[in-house]
Design an enzyme around this catalytic site. Structure first.
Site, short mmCIF file in Angstrom:
data_model
loop_
_atom_site.label_atom_id
_atom_site.label_comp_id
_atom_site.label_asym_id
_atom_site.label_seq_id
_atom_site.Cartn_x
_atom_site.Cartn_y
_atom_site.Cartn_z
N CYS A 53 -5.11 0.94 -14.58
CA CYS A 53 -4.28 -0.13 -14.03
C CYS A 53 -5.11 -1.11 -13.19
CB CYS A 53 -3.17 0.46 -13.16
SG CYS A 53 -3.79 1.42 -11.76
N CYS A 125 -1.23 7.49 -9.93
CA CYS A 125 -1.90 7.22 -8.65
C CYS A 125 -2.20 8.50 -7.89
CB CYS A 125 -1.04 6.28 -7.79
SG CYS A 125 -0.86 4.63 -8.50
#
Length: 151
Positions: A53, A125
């Site tokens: 990302c 994440c």
């Protein structure tokens, strides 16, 4: 016509509501306050991880006698990166290096309250934060190995 302050306050309230909906109350508080943000003054070891990302999480460790005595994080990414980095740093404090060697994104998610604490698209994440922590731990082991070679 609403004042500028009214518009800003309304916008902030909307952001807060959407963040609580996405992360829950605990995640929202961590996002707003970001415990362990920044590099501790005694940190000698740093690791990072960048996701597909584009977000990067850095983890900083202060290790004494093979135990993490302080930790911090930084990120250039989204709220989920901040929340995950903060939790990884928090979970590292007080742990031995041996304990941290098996650290994964699952530990971060569990620390945050389970997989529902981050939006599904952002759960990677947690693994970015874990990988950054492991990279910092690797930095520690490399420095210790180099030091032992000199001795």
């Amino acid at each position: 016509m609403p004042s500028f302050d009214d518009i800003v306050n309304e916008l902030q309230e909307k952001i807060n509501e959407e963040t609580i909906e996405a992360y829950g109350q605990e995640g929202f508080e961590r996002w707003r306050n970001q415990p362990y943000r920044g590099e501790p003054s005694g940190a000698d070891y740093e690791g990072s991880s960048t996701g597909g990302c584009g977000d990067t999480i850095w983890i900083y460790l202060d290790i004494k006698n093979d135990v993490v005595v302080d930790a911090g994080f930084a990120t250039d990414g989204c709220g989920s990166s901040s929340i995950s980095g903060s939790m990884a740093a928090e979970l590292a404090v007080g742990k031995s290096c041996e304990e941290l060697a098996a650290f994964t994104g699952e530990n971060v998610l569990e620390g945050l309250g389970g997989s529902s604490c981050l939006p599904e698209d952002d759960q990677h994440c947690a693994w970015l934060a874990a990988n950054a922590l492991l990279d910092a731990l690797g930095c520690y082991y490399r420095k210790m190995a180099a030091q032992n070679k000199q001795d």
